[in-house]
Design a protein around this motif. Sequence first.
Motif, PDB file in Angstrom:
ATOM      1  N   VAL A  56      -9.317  -4.203  11.779  1.00 56.24           N
ATOM      2  CA  VAL A  56     -10.144  -3.576  10.742  1.00 56.24           C
ATOM      3  C   VAL A  56      -9.324  -2.977   9.602  1.00 56.24           C
ATOM      4  CG1 VAL A  56     -12.088  -3.107  12.269  1.00 56.24           C
ATOM      5  CG2 VAL A  56     -10.231  -1.449  12.124  1.00 56.24           C
ATOM      6  N   TRP A  57      -8.024  -2.732   9.808  1.00 57.97           N
ATOM      7  CA  TRP A  57      -7.211  -2.162   8.732  1.00 57.97           C
ATOM      8  C   TRP A  57      -7.142  -3.098   7.518  1.00 57.97           C
ATOM      9  CZ3 TRP A  57      -5.082  -4.049  13.307  1.00 57.97           C
ATOM     10  CH2 TRP A  57      -4.258  -5.180  13.185  1.00 57.97           C
ATOM     11  N   ARG A  58      -7.387  -4.395   7.772  1.00 56.05           N
ATOM     12  CA  ARG A  58      -7.324  -5.364   6.677  1.00 56.05           C
ATOM     13  C   ARG A  58      -8.430  -5.142   5.639  1.00 56.05           C
ATOM     14  NH1 ARG A  58      -4.134 -10.046   7.928  1.00 56.05           N
ATOM     15  NH2 ARG A  58      -3.425 -10.085  10.098  1.00 56.05           N
ATOM     16  N   LEU A  59      -9.459  -4.372   6.000  1.00 61.08           N
ATOM     17  CA  LEU A  59     -10.514  -4.056   5.042  1.00 61.08           C
ATOM     18  C   LEU A  59      -9.967  -3.310   3.835  1.00 61.08           C
ATOM     19  CD1 LEU A  59     -13.415  -2.950   7.415  1.00 61.08           C
ATOM     20  CD2 LEU A  59     -13.519  -4.820   5.746  1.00 61.08           C
ATOM     21  N   ALA A  60      -8.921  -2.515   4.037  1.00 61.68           N
ATOM     22  CA  ALA A  60      -8.353  -1.718   2.942  1.00 61.68           C
ATOM     23  C   ALA A  60      -6.900  -2.065   2.644  1.00 61.68           C
ATOM     24  CB  ALA A  60      -8.462  -0.232   3.268  1.00 61.68           C
ATOM     25  N   SER A  61      -6.168  -2.574   3.619  1.00 59.00           N
ATOM     26  CA  SER A  61      -4.719  -2.773   3.435  1.00 59.00           C
ATOM     27  C   SER A  61      -4.391  -3.811   2.371  1.00 59.00           C
ATOM     28  CB  SER A  61      -4.072  -3.164   4.769  1.00 59.00           C
ATOM     29  OG  SER A  61      -4.588  -4.393   5.254  1.00 59.00           O
ATOM     30  N   PHE A  62      -5.342  -4.698   2.050  1.00 62.13           N
ATOM     31  CA  PHE A  62      -5.060  -5.738   1.054  1.00 62.13           C
ATOM     32  C   PHE A  62      -4.760  -5.166  -0.329  1.00 62.13           C
ATOM     33  CE2 PHE A  62      -9.479  -4.947   0.205  1.00 62.13           C
ATOM     34  CZ  PHE A  62      -9.679  -5.282  -1.121  1.00 62.13           C
ATOM     35  N   ILE A  63      -5.191  -3.924  -0.576  1.00 63.84           N
ATOM     36  CA  ILE A  63      -4.923  -3.330  -1.899  1.00 63.84           C
ATOM     37  C   ILE A  63      -3.441  -3.057  -2.111  1.00 63.84           C
ATOM     38  CG2 ILE A  63      -7.215  -2.271  -1.951  1.00 63.84           C
ATOM     39  CD1 ILE A  63      -5.866   0.426  -1.464  1.00 63.84           C
ATOM     40  N   PHE A  64      -2.639  -3.134  -1.050  1.00 62.53           N
ATOM     41  CA  PHE A  64      -1.207  -2.861  -1.163  1.00 62.53           C
ATOM     42  C   PHE A  64      -0.368  -4.141  -1.239  1.00 62.53           C
ATOM     43  CE2 PHE A  64      -2.827   0.864   1.302  1.00 62.53           C
ATOM     44  CZ  PHE A  64      -2.718   1.779   0.267  1.00 62.53           C
ATOM     45  N   ILE A  65      -1.011  -5.286  -1.329  1.00 63.11           N
ATOM     46  CA  ILE A  65      -0.260  -6.535  -1.466  1.00 63.11           C
ATOM     47  C   ILE A  65       0.373  -6.582  -2.855  1.00 63.11           C
ATOM     48  CG2 ILE A  65      -0.452  -9.050  -1.599  1.00 63.11           C
ATOM     49  CD1 ILE A  65      -2.595  -8.896   0.538  1.00 63.11           C
ATOM     50  N   PRO A  66       1.688  -6.812  -2.964  1.00 61.93           N
ATOM     51  CA  PRO A  66       2.356  -6.823  -4.266  1.00 61.93           C
ATOM     52  C   PRO A  66       1.882  -7.972  -5.150  1.00 61.93           C
ATOM     53  CG  PRO A  66       3.863  -7.499  -2.520  1.00 61.93           C
ATOM     54  CD  PRO A  66       2.631  -7.015  -1.845  1.00 61.93           C
ATOM     55  N   PRO A  67       1.927  -7.783  -6.466  1.00 57.83           N
ATOM     56  CA  PRO A  67       1.370  -8.777  -7.388  1.00 57.83           C
ATOM     57  C   PRO A  67       2.263  -9.975  -7.671  1.00 57.83           C
ATOM     58  CG  PRO A  67       2.196  -6.901  -8.612  1.00 57.83           C
ATOM     59  CD  PRO A  67       2.344  -6.556  -7.154  1.00 57.83           C
ATOM     60  N   SER A  68       3.475  -9.981  -7.163  1.00 62.16           N
ATOM     61  CA  SER A  68       4.389 -11.085  -7.462  1.00 62.16           C
ATOM     62  C   SER A  68       5.421 -11.222  -6.355  1.00 62.16           C
ATOM     63  CB  SER A  68       5.093 -10.846  -8.809  1.00 62.16           C
ATOM     64  OG  SER A  68       6.083 -11.826  -9.054  1.00 62.16           O
ATOM     65  N   SER A  69       6.036 -12.379  -6.290  1.00 57.83           N
ATOM     66  CA  SER A  69       7.126 -12.603  -5.338  1.00 57.83           C
ATOM     67  C   SER A  69       8.488 -12.491  -6.015  1.00 57.83           C
ATOM     68  CB  SER A  69       6.986 -13.989  -4.686  1.00 57.83           C
ATOM     69  OG  SER A  69       7.002 -15.008  -5.679  1.00 57.83           O
ATOM     70  N   SER A  70       8.479 -12.238  -7.329  1.00 59.98           N
ATOM     71  CA  SER A  70       9.711 -12.077  -8.097  1.00 59.98           C
ATOM     72  C   SER A  70       9.998 -10.595  -8.297  1.00 59.98           C
ATOM     73  CB  SER A  70       9.578 -12.763  -9.457  1.00 59.98           C
ATOM     74  OG  SER A  70      10.582 -12.329 -10.355  1.00 59.98           O
ATOM     75  N   LEU A  71      11.225 -10.171  -8.022  1.00 62.99           N
ATOM     76  CA  LEU A  71      11.582  -8.758  -8.155  1.00 62.99           C
ATOM     77  C   LEU A  71      11.430  -8.273  -9.592  1.00 62.99           C
ATOM     78  CD1 LEU A  71      12.654  -6.173  -6.898  1.00 62.99           C
ATOM     79  CD2 LEU A  71      14.987  -6.999  -7.291  1.00 62.99           C
ATOM     80  N   ILE A  72      11.840  -9.093 -10.551  1.00 66.20           N
ATOM     81  CA  ILE A  72      11.741  -8.700 -11.966  1.00 66.20           C
ATOM     82  C   ILE A  72      10.282  -8.506 -12.364  1.00 66.20           C
ATOM     83  CG2 ILE A  72      12.123  -9.430 -14.348  1.00 66.20           C
ATOM     84  CD1 ILE A  72      14.645 -10.861 -13.392  1.00 66.20           C
ATOM     85  N   TRP A  73       9.446  -9.483 -12.016  1.00 66.68           N
ATOM     86  CA  TRP A  73       8.049  -9.412 -12.422  1.00 66.68           C
ATOM     87  C   TRP A  73       7.289  -8.332 -11.675  1.00 66.68           C
ATOM     88  CZ3 TRP A  73       6.357 -10.973 -16.793  1.00 66.68           C
ATOM     89  CH2 TRP A  73       6.941 -12.071 -17.432  1.00 66.68           C
TER      90      TRP A  73
END
Length: 217
Positions: A56-73
């Motif tokens: 059930v933590w996935r209901l809210a934890s998705f908001i912490f997924i980073p927006p990119s796989s590149s460190l610069i971006w």
Amino acid sequence: MGLLHALQRRFRWGVENLMLYITGTMLAVFLADRIVGIPMIRWIVFSRAAILRGEVWRLASFIFIPPSSSLIWIVIALYFYYFIGQSMEREWGADKFTFYYLIGIIANIIAGLITGGATNHYLNLSLFFAFAQLNPEMQIRLFMVIPVKVKWVAWVNWAFFGFSLFTALLARDLISAAAIVVSILNFLLFFGPDMLDGIRARKRRDKYRSNFDDFWR
């Protein structure tokens, strides 16, 4: 709209520096996943199937997924989110800004439960619509260099949302399409009435000027 305003007035659980916590956690997830090798993103991504299995933590934890796989971006994107969030919090106060972001999260959760998946990408990008509505004439430096007014960047953002929605529907990507739609609806829920009032006021002014000009012709 009346119910929304009533809930907003009663909401007293604002989190000060909310975007600092969100962007800081995104950075921590990125470092753990990409640098340390801990599969954090896989563990926190929104998955209806996994939620129904009890995660059930996935209901809210998705908001912490980073927006990119590149460190610069990711550094640029997280600074962008932080800057907008802090500006809106100063303008509105922590309570209203937290309420606005929370409504967006809830809308994305509902959309995710319907479509099977959810993303925080468009929720965070849609913050710029609200920021631009509050500060249309503010000048920012695009890519830290190019000076440009916020309202023009907002139009580009609208074009991006429109194109993304079109391509998502074309590809039958219901998860992205739903995330785009609910993020726009969240913005309109808060700003739509004022925007309509502004349009009506301009029409009244234009009509008055037209009648005045006709009178003196």
